[in-house]
Design an enzyme around this catalytic site. Structure first.
Site, PDB file in Angstrom:
ATOM      1  N   GLU A 193     -11.083 -11.595  -6.666  1.00  0.00           N
ATOM      2  CA  GLU A 193     -10.236 -11.264  -6.505  1.00  0.00           C
ATOM      3  C   GLU A 193      -9.539 -12.606  -5.622  1.00  0.00           C
ATOM      4  O   GLU A 193      -8.462 -13.046  -5.110  1.00  0.00           O
ATOM      5  CB  GLU A 193      -9.599  -9.818  -5.451  1.00  0.00           C
ATOM      6  N   HIS A 217       0.820  -1.458   0.114  1.00  0.00           N
ATOM      7  CA  HIS A 217       0.024   0.092   0.023  1.00  0.00           C
ATOM      8  C   HIS A 217       0.849   0.733  -0.348  1.00  0.00           C
ATOM      9  O   HIS A 217       0.518   2.374  -0.650  1.00  0.00           O
ATOM     10  CB  HIS A 217      -0.569  -0.035   1.563  1.00  0.00           C
ATOM     11  N   CYS A 228      -9.878  -3.215 -11.078  1.00  0.00           N
ATOM     12  CA  CYS A 228      -8.937  -2.280 -10.124  1.00  0.00           C
ATOM     13  C   CYS A 228      -7.705  -2.368  -9.728  1.00  0.00           C
ATOM     14  O   CYS A 228      -7.222  -1.461  -8.597  1.00  0.00           O
ATOM     15  CB  CYS A 228      -9.747  -1.564  -9.005  1.00  0.00           C
ATOM     16  N   ASP A 279      -4.766  -8.862  -4.926  1.00  0.00           N
ATOM     17  CA  ASP A 279      -4.812  -9.848  -3.910  1.00  0.00           C
ATOM     18  C   ASP A 279      -5.019 -11.101  -5.566  1.00  0.00           C
ATOM     19  O   ASP A 279      -4.163 -12.913  -5.276  1.00  0.00           O
ATOM     20  CB  ASP A 279      -6.369  -9.776  -3.397  1.00  0.00           C
TER      21      ASP A 279
HETATM   22  C1  PEP Z   1      -6.705  -5.961  -5.534  1.00  0.00           C
HETATM   23  O1  PEP Z   1      -6.961  -6.864  -4.990  1.00  0.00           O
HETATM   24  O2  PEP Z   1      -6.676  -5.489  -6.619  1.00  0.00           O
HETATM   25  C2  PEP Z   1      -6.878  -4.858  -5.287  1.00  0.00           C
HETATM   26  C3  PEP Z   1      -7.858  -3.743  -5.863  1.00  0.00           C
HETATM   27  O3  PEP Z   1      -7.802  -4.273  -3.439  1.00  0.00           O
HETATM   28  P1  PEP Z   1      -6.273  -3.994  -3.056  1.00  0.00           P
HETATM   29  O4  PEP Z   1      -5.077  -3.931  -3.549  1.00  0.00           O
HETATM   30  O5  PEP Z   1      -6.954  -3.010  -1.962  1.00  0.00           O
HETATM   31  O6  PEP Z   1      -5.821  -5.648  -1.641  1.00  0.00           O
HETATM   32 MG    MG Z   2      -7.723  -6.758  -2.487  1.00  0.00          MG
END
Ligand code: PEP
Ligand code: MG
Length: 575
Positions: free
Chosen positions: A432, A190, A503, A456
């Protein structure tokens, strides 16, 4: 001699500057007998004053950059240093025991910390962490050790750290921090995602930057290549200054695409949306010409604070995003806490495999009140724009149905109270988890849309932790196993007349884009900075031509083969 270190490209751009080590240095405290206790009192007072000045400066900075709620934690720290019980106890320890200030402060603080830690109230236990934090700040002044503080950074720097938590990243002063390099972390950690949204060049997962650059005077950080040059030569500096200028020119070229629609060469429109973590990210999103928000990671509203955000606070944030996006689609994801995203005030037992643990929708269905508060805020905000609600980490149809039932119940409650709620809110899920991808045909009958979370999905498909550099060679977005799942999900959505977006970071990857376009992905959602390069890429591609390659791509045997195939097949349009 300069030294080059390689890491993971986390955020594009070049930075040249002095390093600033964000360290949690060892504070070695020894007890020394003191004759002149008055002088010791003065030392203590001076360190206290400097720490308080720091906290005031940080609080003001954070309030200006990120809002009053985020500044609260620093005001709470200031209160600790102004607490007469704590300060008085240190002073009388110095006087009575005739010991040095650091020893007196450490003794008193430890007493308070263990007192608070034993209380069986979460809020009080949190106070122990606050005391530990502020005590470190004062102790580091007394010991002359450089502790990290935003206000101590008086010049432009490249930050180096073992790791940065999302809240560390949120507090970076964008005017002073020109880039950051960490020992650990991957492209989808993150802090890397936030670096991209803040447009700060970053290299992560170098394993050794904090040791290798400990005494460095100057660094070059190349976020495109994922390298860091320690103590570069004059020639290297000159070369990178040129590269930096070229990057700026390219950026200016791309800026011309801000107001155009994303159309393929054969006239098909695809939607390019942005991922955000808070309303503050909207300026960058609008500046980069996003056609919507494909993912609002609401967990960032819950982080870097001492308690859950209230319904009102959440409502204000969601409303702001919906209003500023002025009718463009906004996909807001419900709380996805767990994994690498923890809340200090949510007391959960440690897990051996947090990414496979009690997180996201699993946690929300169990803590229904928490979930209902968020859903109330979302539904109340729905009348201010084009809201779509998305549930994260859905593994089974039953989880979706349960979440939807809670949503329906909250909606009925609001309606009974006479609160206006939009009728047009679409409800979708993240795909995911491989189980959900395999069952996408049945899930597609129930949901309004899918958004593929490849960050994920890849880690679960390949069984390779997205945070662990040692297995990062297995984290392969182009692996046919991953691509086949994605293709399956897109087909399942379309067979049921539903739209499907992506996403995860893969949606903004220039090599992946032709593959995904060919499979028929409807919406690509990415970091704001990736939007214009992606638009340029899509403008050059033909959708029908890309679709004609899908079968061949899916029959490749490895990630490398896919990459080679795609680079050749779409060579003329390579940007
Ligand atoms: C993902 O897992 O691709 C996603 C967009 O969620 P995060 O990165 O917040 O886990
Ligand atoms: Mg995710």
């Amino acid at each position: 001699m300069s030294q080059t270190i390689t890491g993971v490209q986390a955020s594009a751009g070049i930075a040249i500057g002095k390093p600033f080590l964000l360290a949690n240095p060892q504070l070695r405290i020894t007890t020394v007998s003191i004759d002149d206790t008055a002088a010791e009192m003065t030392r203590f007072q001076q360190a206290l004053d400097r720490a308080k000045d720091d906290l005031r400066a940080i609080s003001q900075q954070v309030e200006k950059d990120m809002g009053a709620d985020k500044a609260e934690i620093f005001n709470a720290h200031l209160l600790v240093l102004e607490d007469p019980e704590l300060v008085g106890a240190v002073q009388s320890t110095i006087e009575q025991k005739r010991v040095n200030a650091e020893s007196a402060l450490d003794e008193v603080a430890q007493g308070f910390i263990s007192l608070f830690e034993q209380m069986d109230n979460d809020y009080m236990r949190e106070r122990a962490a606050d005391i530990r934090d502020v005590t470190r700040r004062v102790l580091s002044y007394l010991l002359g050790v450089n502790a990290m503080s935003v206000s101590q950074m008086a010049e432009e720097v490249i930050l180096i750290a073992e790791d940065l938590t999302p809240s560390d990243t949120a507090q970076l002063d964008r005017r002073l921090v020109k880039g950051f390099v960490t020992d650990i972390g991957g492209r989808t950690s993150h802090s890397a995602i936030m670096a991209r949204s803040l447009e700060i060049p970053a290299v992560v997962g170098t394993r050794e930057i904090t040791t290798a650059a400990r005494t460095a005077q100057m660094l070059i950080l190349d976020g495109h290549e994922g390298i860091v040059i320690i103590d570069p030569s004059d020639e290297e500096i000159a070369a990178y200054q040129r590269k930096k200028a070229e990057f700026e020119t390219q950026k200016a070229e791309l800026a011309k695409l801000v107001h155009s629609k994303t159309m393929t060469r054969d006239g098909v429109h695809v939607e390019l949306a942005a991922n955000i973590g808070s309303p503050q990210d909207l300026a960058g999103v609008l500046a980069n010409g996003a056609e919507g928000i494909g993912l609002f990671r609401t967990e960032f509203l819950y982080m870097g604070r001492n308690d859950f955000p209230s319904e009102e606070e959440q409502f204000a944030a969601y409303r702001e995003v919906l209003e500023k996006m002025a009718g463009k689609p906004v996909v807001i994801r419900t709380l996805d806490i767990g994994g690498d995203k923890q809340l200090s005030y949510l007391d959960l037992p440690e897990e051996l495999n947090p990414f496979l643990g009690f997180r996201a929708i699993r946690l929300c269905l169990d803590h229904e009140e928490l979930f209902r508060t968020q859903l109330r805020a979302l539904l109340r905000a729905s009348v201010y724009g084009n809201l779509k609600i998305m549930f994260p980490m859905i593994a089974t149809l039953d989880e979706f149905l349960q979440a939807k039932a809670v949503l329906e119940s909250v909606k009925a409650e609001l309606t009974a109270q006479g609160v206006g709620v939009s009728d047009a809110v679409e409800v979708g899920i993240m795909i995911e988890i491989p189980a959900a991808a395999m069952m996408a045909d049945q899930l597609a009958e129930e949901v309004d849309f899918f958004s593929i979370g490849t960050n994920d999905l890849i880690q679960y498909t390949m069984a390779a932790d997205r945070m662990n550099e040692r297995v990062s060679y297995l984290y392969q977005p182009y692996h046919p196993a991953v691509l086949r799942l994605i293709d399956r999900v897109i087909k399942a959505a379309h067979d049921n007349g539903k739209w499907v977006g992506m996403c995860g970071e893969m949606a903004g990857d220039l090599t992946a884009i032709p593959i995904l376009l060919g499979m028929g992905l409807d919406e690509f959602s990415m970091s704001a900075v990736s939007i214009l390069p992606a638009r340029k890429r899509i403008n050059q591609l033909g959708k029908a031509e890309a679709a004609a390659q899908t079968k061949a791509i899916l029959s490749q045997r490895s990630s490398e083969q896919v990459e080679r195939y795609v680079k050749e097949a779409f060579a003329t349009s390579e940007s």
